[in-house]
Every structure is written in structure tokens, then in C-alpha cells.
Design a protein around this motif. Structure first.
Motif, mmCIF file in Angstrom:
data_model
loop_
_atom_site.group_PDB
_atom_site.id
_atom_site.type_symbol
_atom_site.label_atom_id
_atom_site.label_comp_id
_atom_site.label_asym_id
_atom_site.label_seq_id
_atom_site.Cartn_x
_atom_site.Cartn_y
_atom_site.Cartn_z
ATOM 1 N N PHE A 192 0.834 -1.205 0.000
ATOM 2 C CA PHE A 192 0.000 0.000 0.000
ATOM 3 C C PHE A 192 0.871 1.257 0.000
ATOM 4 C CE2 PHE A 192 -3.384 -2.918 0.901
ATOM 5 C CZ PHE A 192 -4.540 -2.278 0.457
ATOM 6 N N ASN A 193 1.980 1.222 0.721
ATOM 7 C CA ASN A 193 2.905 2.360 0.696
ATOM 8 C C ASN A 193 3.495 2.553 -0.706
ATOM 9 O OD1 ASN A 193 2.484 2.797 3.422
ATOM 10 N ND2 ASN A 193 4.330 1.689 4.062
ATOM 11 N N TYR A 194 3.815 1.438 -1.350
ATOM 12 C CA TYR A 194 4.336 1.480 -2.721
ATOM 13 C C TYR A 194 3.294 2.067 -3.671
ATOM 14 C CZ TYR A 194 5.759 -0.594 -7.259
ATOM 15 O OH TYR A 194 6.102 -0.808 -8.576
ATOM 16 N N MET A 195 2.044 1.649 -3.520
ATOM 17 C CA MET A 195 0.984 2.191 -4.358
ATOM 18 C C MET A 195 0.836 3.697 -4.157
ATOM 19 S SD MET A 195 -2.117 -0.608 -4.665
ATOM 20 C CE MET A 195 -2.314 -1.012 -2.945
ATOM 21 N N ASP A 196 0.885 4.138 -2.916
ATOM 22 C CA ASP A 196 0.781 5.577 -2.648
ATOM 23 C C ASP A 196 1.910 6.339 -3.334
ATOM 24 O OD1 ASP A 196 -1.472 5.219 -1.101
ATOM 25 O OD2 ASP A 196 -0.395 5.240 0.816
ATOM 26 N N SER A 197 3.107 5.753 -3.307
ATOM 27 C CA SER A 197 4.258 6.391 -3.947
ATOM 28 C C SER A 197 4.083 6.465 -5.458
ATOM 29 C CB SER A 197 5.535 5.614 -3.606
ATOM 30 O OG SER A 197 6.654 6.173 -4.259
ATOM 31 N N LEU A 198 3.619 5.377 -6.057
ATOM 32 C CA LEU A 198 3.403 5.348 -7.510
ATOM 33 C C LEU A 198 2.309 6.324 -7.931
ATOM 34 C CD1 LEU A 198 3.447 1.545 -8.459
ATOM 35 C CD2 LEU A 198 5.283 3.208 -8.730
ATOM 36 N N PHE A 199 1.172 6.227 -7.257
ATOM 37 C CA PHE A 199 0.015 7.016 -7.671
ATOM 38 C C PHE A 199 0.214 8.507 -7.414
ATOM 39 C CE2 PHE A 199 -2.728 3.068 -6.508
ATOM 40 C CZ PHE A 199 -2.187 2.384 -7.586
ATOM 41 N N GLY A 200 1.131 8.833 -6.501
ATOM 42 C CA GLY A 200 1.393 10.226 -6.206
ATOM 43 C C GLY A 200 2.360 10.896 -7.171
ATOM 44 N N ARG A 201 2.985 10.110 -8.040
ATOM 45 C CA ARG A 201 3.923 10.695 -8.994
ATOM 46 C C ARG A 201 3.161 11.579 -9.991
ATOM 47 N NH1 ARG A 201 9.003 8.273 -9.070
ATOM 48 N NH2 ARG A 201 9.406 8.965 -11.218
ATOM 49 N N GLU A 202 3.739 12.728 -10.278
ATOM 50 C CA GLU A 202 3.104 13.672 -11.197
ATOM 51 C C GLU A 202 2.867 13.024 -12.563
ATOM 52 O OE1 GLU A 202 3.968 18.075 -13.200
ATOM 53 O OE2 GLU A 202 5.229 17.320 -11.569
ATOM 54 N N ALA A 203 3.853 12.277 -13.035
ATOM 55 C CA ALA A 203 3.726 11.639 -14.349
ATOM 56 C C ALA A 203 2.597 10.619 -14.352
ATOM 57 C CB ALA A 203 5.042 10.979 -14.752
ATOM 58 N N PHE A 204 2.428 9.897 -13.260
ATOM 59 C CA PHE A 204 1.341 8.916 -13.208
ATOM 60 C C PHE A 204 -0.006 9.609 -13.312
ATOM 61 C CE2 PHE A 204 -1.891 6.343 -11.211
ATOM 62 C CZ PHE A 204 -1.690 5.104 -11.797
ATOM 63 N N GLN A 205 -0.169 10.689 -12.567
ATOM 64 C CA GLN A 205 -1.427 11.421 -12.619
ATOM 65 C C GLN A 205 -1.683 11.977 -14.016
ATOM 66 O OE1 GLN A 205 -3.879 11.695 -10.289
ATOM 67 N NE2 GLN A 205 -2.685 10.173 -9.154
ATOM 68 N N GLU A 206 -0.630 12.435 -14.676
ATOM 69 C CA GLU A 206 -0.776 12.958 -16.039
ATOM 70 C C GLU A 206 -1.149 11.857 -17.025
ATOM 71 O OE1 GLU A 206 2.852 14.852 -17.061
ATOM 72 O OE2 GLU A 206 2.565 16.559 -15.706
ATOM 73 N N SER A 207 -0.761 10.629 -16.733
ATOM 74 C CA SER A 207 -0.987 9.518 -17.671
ATOM 75 C C SER A 207 -2.422 9.018 -17.677
ATOM 76 C CB SER A 207 -0.056 8.348 -17.322
ATOM 77 O OG SER A 207 -0.512 7.671 -16.146
ATOM 78 N N LEU A 208 -3.188 9.356 -16.650
ATOM 79 C CA LEU A 208 -4.520 8.780 -16.485
ATOM 80 C C LEU A 208 -5.524 9.361 -17.475
ATOM 81 C CD1 LEU A 208 -4.743 8.853 -12.595
ATOM 82 C CD2 LEU A 208 -4.600 6.790 -13.992
#
Length: 217
Positions: A192-208
């Protein structure tokens, strides 16, 4: 492979890099993450309800998404696209420099495809309710069993964000939409900590895509 005249004409009309993308596909999503991490501008052509636009049939013999076009180069396998983009736009690097570490990353991506992507595809596309139920169970169990390794390093077996994480992130994001109930426990806390780290990345949010954002509303 020889490109048809129609395909050549379609390519010539596009001056920018183009990605034909399925807005709900985890394979398309992983490529969009790489593009966002690299800060690459791309002409995004989205299929409707998973149906490719007619133009794609002239470019890709399998008529599948994702398909990436860069000038006269046409790629239609997501891992090939990801590595091409990493080499074409070397900063920030998303694969290790050293051959052994690069080979290990490629092997991790292979295992993600064999162990997790195959289960996701069964959940999404199988008409066998029993097979879908088994795939949901197996995916959840596999994720939970692997959770402790995320306590060792910030990313998947790495100190740095890599293409392996680009493959894993779309699957983790889709778990609720896939009907996989991964519970927060002491064992799964590192995941869950790993998921929070991934989903919080600016690039990840831009990719959605819009549809992907709705998967976790």
C-alpha cells in the motif's frame, strides 16, 4: 514488414509522435506512463469502448492498441515501445545502465506479464465466470504474498523508478475495478505504501485517462 500505401499516407499526415491508445487498457496505460515520465508530447488517438479507429487497420497488421508511430516507425508491442522510448529519450533513464541489471529488469517485466497480466486479461476478457473468480483470487493472493518485498526498496527491487514499475502501476490502479479486494494488513502495508508512492507521482497522474480516473472514485 512492408508498409502499405494507405498506411504510408496515414503516417505522413502525422508530424508528431502518435499513440493509438485504449483508454482503459493497462497495456496502453503503461506506455502513457513512460511518455509522461519522459515529458514527451504525443498526439493521442483514443479508441472508443476499446474499438480502434479505422485508420489503425492500415498501420498495424493486428489492429491492436497500443500502437506507437514515430515518423516512419510503427510499433505495436507495449514493451518494445517502452524500451524504444527509454532509448530515444534517455532522460530520465527508466532502465539500469549495467547489462546485468538491465537483464534483470527485463526478466521482471516478463514475470509481471506471465504472473499478473495474464490474470488481468482473464478477468477482463474471459466469459467463464469460474475462471474469472479464480483469476481474481490468484491475483489478490499473489499481490499479498509479494507485499513484503516492497519494504526493502522504494520501487520494485530497485532504488529508482523503472519500466518494471510502469508495468505494475496500471494493474495496481485497476484492482478495485477488477474486483480484487486487497485488504490493508500488516503484511500488505509495504504494498500500500508502494501504491501511494506510484500514484502520487506527477507523471502517473498525467498519464490517467478520464475512464481510468473513474476507476478509483
Amino acid at each position: 514488414m512492408k508498409v502499405t500505401d494507405d498506411a504510408a499516407a496515414a503516417v505522413s499526415k502525422r508530424s508528431a509522435m502518435t499513440l493509438f491508445s485504449d483508454s482503459t487498457s493497462h497495456y496502453s496505460h503503461r506506455v502513457r506512463i513512460v511518455l509522461a515520465e519522459k515529458g514527451v508530447s504525443v498526439d493521442l488517438v483514443e479508441g472508443v469502448d476499446g474499438v480502434p479507429v479505422p485508420e489503425l487497420g492500415d498501420l498495424n497488421p493486428y489492429n491492436t492498441m497500443p500502437t506507437l508511430i514515430d515518423r516512419d516507425l510503427i510499433l505495436y508491442e507495449s514493451k518494445v515501445m517502452m524500451e524504444y522510448l527509454d532509448e530515444r529519450f534517455p532522460h530520465p533513464p527508466l532502465l539500469p545502465v549495467y547489462p546485468v541489471a538491465r537483464a534483470e529488469s527485463r526478466l521482471f517485466m516478463y514475470r509481471v506479464e506471465r504472473d499478473w497480466c495474464s490474470l488481468v486479461d482473464t478477468i477482463l476478457h474471459s466469459s467463464d465466470a469460474g475462471a474469472v473468480a479464480v483469476a481474481r483470487r490468484d491475483l489478490g493472493d499473489s499481490m499479498a504474498a509479494l507485499s513484503p518485498i516492497f519494504a526493502e526498496k522504494p520501487y520494485f527491487m530497485s532504488e529508482e523508478f523503472t519500466l518494471v514499475d510502469c508495468c505494475i502501476a496500471p494493474i495496481l490502479w485497476r484492482l478495485p475495478a477488477l474486483g480484487v479486494d486487497l485488504r490493508a494488513t500488516k503484511q500488505t502495508k509495504p504494498l500500500f505504501n508502494y501504491m501511494d508512492s506510484l500514484f502520487g507521482r506527477e507523471a502517473f497522474q498525467e498519464s490517467l485517462s478520464i475512464q481510468e480516473r473513474e476507476m478509483r472514485i
